[in-house]
Design a protein around this motif. Structure first.
Motif, PDB file in Angstrom:
ATOM      1  N   MET A 170       0.829  -1.209   0.000  1.00  0.00           N
ATOM      2  CA  MET A 170       0.000   0.000   0.000  1.00  0.00           C
ATOM      3  C   MET A 170       0.863   1.258   0.000  1.00  0.00           C
ATOM      4  O   MET A 170       0.463   2.307  -0.520  1.00  0.00           O
ATOM      5  CB  MET A 170      -0.919   0.010   1.223  1.00  0.00           C
ATOM      6  CG  MET A 170      -1.999  -1.057   1.206  1.00  0.00           C
ATOM      7  SD  MET A 170      -3.298  -0.712   0.005  1.00  0.00           S
ATOM      8  CE  MET A 170      -4.175   0.630   0.813  1.00  0.00           C
ATOM      9  N   ASP A 171       2.057   1.153   0.576  1.00  0.00           N
ATOM     10  CA  ASP A 171       2.973   2.300   0.606  1.00  0.00           C
ATOM     11  C   ASP A 171       3.836   2.359  -0.657  1.00  0.00           C
ATOM     12  O   ASP A 171       4.755   3.165  -0.732  1.00  0.00           O
ATOM     13  CB  ASP A 171       3.869   2.199   1.848  1.00  0.00           C
ATOM     14  CG  ASP A 171       4.467   3.540   2.229  1.00  0.00           C
ATOM     15  OD1 ASP A 171       3.759   4.568   2.131  1.00  0.00           O
ATOM     16  OD2 ASP A 171       5.647   3.574   2.635  1.00  0.00           O
ATOM     17  N   ARG A 172       3.546   1.476  -1.608  1.00  0.00           N
ATOM     18  CA  ARG A 172       4.252   1.427  -2.896  1.00  0.00           C
ATOM     19  C   ARG A 172       5.737   1.144  -2.749  1.00  0.00           C
ATOM     20  O   ARG A 172       6.557   1.582  -3.567  1.00  0.00           O
ATOM     21  CB  ARG A 172       4.027   2.729  -3.678  1.00  0.00           C
ATOM     22  CG  ARG A 172       2.559   2.994  -3.994  1.00  0.00           C
ATOM     23  CD  ARG A 172       2.361   4.281  -4.773  1.00  0.00           C
ATOM     24  NE  ARG A 172       0.944   4.512  -5.036  1.00  0.00           N
ATOM     25  CZ  ARG A 172       0.469   5.577  -5.683  1.00  0.00           C
ATOM     26  NH1 ARG A 172       1.325   6.505  -6.123  1.00  0.00           N
ATOM     27  NH2 ARG A 172      -0.819   5.725  -5.883  1.00  0.00           N
ATOM     28  N   LYS A 173       6.076   0.396  -1.695  1.00  0.00           N
ATOM     29  CA  LYS A 173       7.473   0.004  -1.499  1.00  0.00           C
ATOM     30  C   LYS A 173       7.791  -1.324  -2.190  1.00  0.00           C
ATOM     31  O   LYS A 173       8.955  -1.629  -2.430  1.00  0.00           O
ATOM     32  CB  LYS A 173       7.754  -0.134   0.006  1.00  0.00           C
ATOM     33  CG  LYS A 173       7.643   1.174   0.782  1.00  0.00           C
ATOM     34  CD  LYS A 173       8.767   2.126   0.429  1.00  0.00           C
ATOM     35  CE  LYS A 173       8.665   3.438   1.197  1.00  0.00           C
ATOM     36  NZ  LYS A 173       8.788   3.245   2.657  1.00  0.00           N
ATOM     37  N   ILE A 174       6.747  -2.118  -2.449  1.00  0.00           N
ATOM     38  CA  ILE A 174       6.942  -3.391  -3.145  1.00  0.00           C
ATOM     39  C   ILE A 174       5.907  -3.499  -4.259  1.00  0.00           C
ATOM     40  O   ILE A 174       4.828  -2.906  -4.177  1.00  0.00           O
ATOM     41  CB  ILE A 174       6.836  -4.612  -2.203  1.00  0.00           C
ATOM     42  CG1 ILE A 174       5.449  -4.696  -1.578  1.00  0.00           C
ATOM     43  CG2 ILE A 174       7.906  -4.544  -1.122  1.00  0.00           C
ATOM     44  CD1 ILE A 174       5.255  -5.941  -0.719  1.00  0.00           C
ATOM     45  N   SER A 175       6.232  -4.258  -5.288  1.00  0.00           N
ATOM     46  CA  SER A 175       5.345  -4.403  -6.442  1.00  0.00           C
ATOM     47  C   SER A 175       4.347  -5.539  -6.219  1.00  0.00           C
ATOM     48  O   SER A 175       4.525  -6.390  -5.332  1.00  0.00           O
ATOM     49  CB  SER A 175       6.163  -4.683  -7.701  1.00  0.00           C
ATOM     50  OG  SER A 175       6.793  -5.956  -7.595  1.00  0.00           O
ATOM     51  N   THR A 176       3.325  -5.553  -7.054  1.00  0.00           N
ATOM     52  CA  THR A 176       2.340  -6.640  -6.999  1.00  0.00           C
ATOM     53  C   THR A 176       3.012  -7.978  -7.267  1.00  0.00           C
ATOM     54  O   THR A 176       2.759  -8.970  -6.579  1.00  0.00           O
ATOM     55  CB  THR A 176       1.233  -6.410  -8.048  1.00  0.00           C
ATOM     56  OG1 THR A 176       0.604  -5.146  -7.819  1.00  0.00           O
ATOM     57  CG2 THR A 176       0.191  -7.514  -7.988  1.00  0.00           C
ATOM     58  N   ALA A 177       3.887  -8.006  -8.272  1.00  0.00           N
ATOM     59  CA  ALA A 177       4.571  -9.255  -8.625  1.00  0.00           C
ATOM     60  C   ALA A 177       5.429  -9.758  -7.475  1.00  0.00           C
ATOM     61  O   ALA A 177       5.455 -10.972  -7.182  1.00  0.00           O
ATOM     62  CB  ALA A 177       5.430  -9.036  -9.870  1.00  0.00           C
ATOM     63  N   ALA A 178       6.140  -8.853  -6.803  1.00  0.00           N
ATOM     64  CA  ALA A 178       7.005  -9.257  -5.687  1.00  0.00           C
ATOM     65  C   ALA A 178       6.181  -9.807  -4.531  1.00  0.00           C
ATOM     66  O   ALA A 178       6.560 -10.800  -3.898  1.00  0.00           O
ATOM     67  CB  ALA A 178       7.842  -8.071  -5.224  1.00  0.00           C
ATOM     68  N   MET A 179       5.055  -9.159  -4.250  1.00  0.00           N
ATOM     69  CA  MET A 179       4.199  -9.621  -3.153  1.00  0.00           C
ATOM     70  C   MET A 179       3.609 -10.997  -3.464  1.00  0.00           C
ATOM     71  O   MET A 179       3.641 -11.905  -2.612  1.00  0.00           O
ATOM     72  CB  MET A 179       3.077  -8.615  -2.905  1.00  0.00           C
ATOM     73  CG  MET A 179       2.138  -9.006  -1.773  1.00  0.00           C
ATOM     74  SD  MET A 179       0.874  -7.731  -1.454  1.00  0.00           S
ATOM     75  CE  MET A 179      -0.084  -7.841  -2.992  1.00  0.00           C
ATOM     76  N   LEU A 180       3.089 -11.166  -4.677  1.00  0.00           N
ATOM     77  CA  LEU A 180       2.485 -12.447  -5.047  1.00  0.00           C
ATOM     78  C   LEU A 180       3.531 -13.549  -5.129  1.00  0.00           C
ATOM     79  O   LEU A 180       3.246 -14.707  -4.800  1.00  0.00           O
ATOM     80  CB  LEU A 180       1.758 -12.307  -6.385  1.00  0.00           C
ATOM     81  CG  LEU A 180       0.528 -11.384  -6.377  1.00  0.00           C
ATOM     82  CD1 LEU A 180      -0.079 -11.301  -7.783  1.00  0.00           C
ATOM     83  CD2 LEU A 180      -0.513 -11.874  -5.378  1.00  0.00           C
TER      84      LEU A 180
END
Length: 291
Positions: free
Chosen positions: A95-105
């Motif tokens: 949510m703080d835009r520190k990590i990407s969607t791909a990295a989280m998934l």
């Protein structure tokens, strides 16, 4: 002080999640397997303690089950491991835009898979001990009845129970971030886990041990006899029912509970920046002045 203030907890948590997604896949897998093992240790010990306490009352039985099960999260937090339910706090950094969607998934996918493999392997290894026949097979009977109950509960109820569960688990992890010593971290884990297990909510990784343990136990005639379950209910406990009747709705509920009711709440309160404010502290001061 051994206590960390909430704004600093949010900042520390965000930084930790940012570092967590940078782990290599082999490390995610190994630490994910470890978390699967640790949660399973707490799960099997909780069943050993609680399986024959029915005569003392259902509430007391669940309290004992809950108190012992919390050992698993204590080891995860203090020993270091990657647990999917706790990793729902990655949402703060997302949510703080520190990590990407791909990295989280990527992190969620590998860790969840490793947690599952670790828990199922532990359940098989535990079955190999022969302890399902402990106490005239009442231990195995308890495992079997628990697995049948969890795979016959309506999908929507499991989903909501999953939300409540990880709301509490992520709160436990959040409180651990606020703690500066091992004992405080253990108490934090106990508070959250004891409450969710006592309430009969559903934890995906715990069920990745409990349900296979029941499936393995049903292969003992003595266990099936001690359970008193009808043959059709025993036969209905299959890998398909385990995965689709429990693991799927509970995992989805856990994800919503951790991301929405803990990560999003604290991101909005302590991480999200007010327009024109350089940091959280300034944002809080600005809000106080406006009041």
């Amino acid at each position: 002080m051994s206590f960390v203030a909430p704004p600093d907890v949010a900042k520390n948590c965000c930084n930790v999640q940012e570092a967590r997604v940078k782990l290599s896949v082999p490390k995610m897998i190994v630490l994910g397997l470890a978390a699967g093992f640790y949660i399973s240790f707490g799960a099997e010990a909780s069943v050993m303690v609680a399986h024959d306490l029915t005569a003392l009352g259902a509430g007391f039985q669940r309290f004992m089950l809950a108190s012992i099960f919390s050992v698993g999260l204590m080891i995860v937090i203090n020993g270091g491991a990657e647990l999917f339910t706790g990793n729902c706090l990655l949402w703060v950094a997302y949510m703080d835009r520190k990590i990407s969607t791909a990295a989280m998934l990527r992190s969620w996918g590998w860790v969840l898979l490793a947690n599952m493999v670790g828990a199922v392997f532990f359940a098989w290894l535990y079955y190999c001990t022969g302890l399902a026949n402990f106490n005239n097979s009442l231990l195995g009977a308890f495992q079997l009845k628990m697995a049948v109950a969890k795979t016959t509960t309506p999908w929507d109820q499991l989903f909501v129970r999953g939300i409540f569960c990880n709301w509490l688990v992520c709160l436990a992890v959040w409180l651990a971030f606020a703690s500066g010593d091992v004992i405080s971290k253990c108490v934090s884990a106990w508070i959250g886990v004891m409450t969710f297990v006592m309430s009969n909510f559903e934890h995906s990784i715990a069920n990745m041990y409990y349900l296979p343990a029941g499936w393995f136990a049903k292969h003992s005639d003595a266990v099936v006899k001690a359970s008193g379950l009808a043959a059709d209910k025993v036969d209905a406990l299959t890998w398909s029912s385990i995965v689709f009747n429990n693991w799927v709705p509970v995992t989805l509920g856990n994800t919503v509970g951790g991301c929405v009711f803990v990560a999003s709440l604290y991101w909005f309160s302590y991480v999200r920046q007010c327009k024109g404010a350089p940091n959280v502290a300034a944002c809080m001061r600005k809000a106080a002045v406006n009041e």
